[in-house]
Design an enzyme around this catalytic site. Sequence first.
Site, PDB file in Angstrom:
ATOM      1  CB  CYS A 120      -0.504  -0.271   1.276  1.00  0.00           C
ATOM      2  SG  CYS A 120      -0.310  -0.235   2.793  1.00  0.00           S
ATOM      3  NE  ARG A 121      -0.061   7.331   2.909  1.00  0.00           N
ATOM      4  CZ  ARG A 121       0.937   8.149   3.592  1.00  0.00           C
ATOM      5  NH1 ARG A 121       1.909   8.083   2.504  1.00  0.00           N
ATOM      6  NH2 ARG A 121       0.589   8.096   4.298  1.00  0.00           N
TER       7      ARG A 121
END
Length: 124
Positions: free
Chosen positions: A85-86
């Site tokens: 993800c981020r």
Amino acid sequence: MVSILAALGLGMSSCAQNENITSVGADQFEQSIVADSVQLVDVRTPEEYADGHIAYAVNNDVQQSGFKDKALQTLKKDKPAYVYCRSGKRSMMAANILAEAGFKVVNLRGGIMEWADSGKPINR
């Protein structure tokens, strides 16, 4: 008494980590996805994915209610699922969902932020 508390502490910490999940840094993640034909899943929003993602990653937003169903329809349980993800928080959430569904999961510990900070390529 101390040994009992220590034993309880060990037991509790072992429950916190699922044996089907491995978290790795960007270098090891890159080596694995290059060396093998793997299932690479970006669990961010479609907008984040469109802004830049790791090559060959498919997008499945972990915050959407159909995340698990889509994963079960599109991923194979006999191959590890590599997730990111981020920053690593949502991908760990996704990793837990996938591991509970029977997948072996490799999580990119620091997310695409660590990937980019390490100078790794991002598809835009």
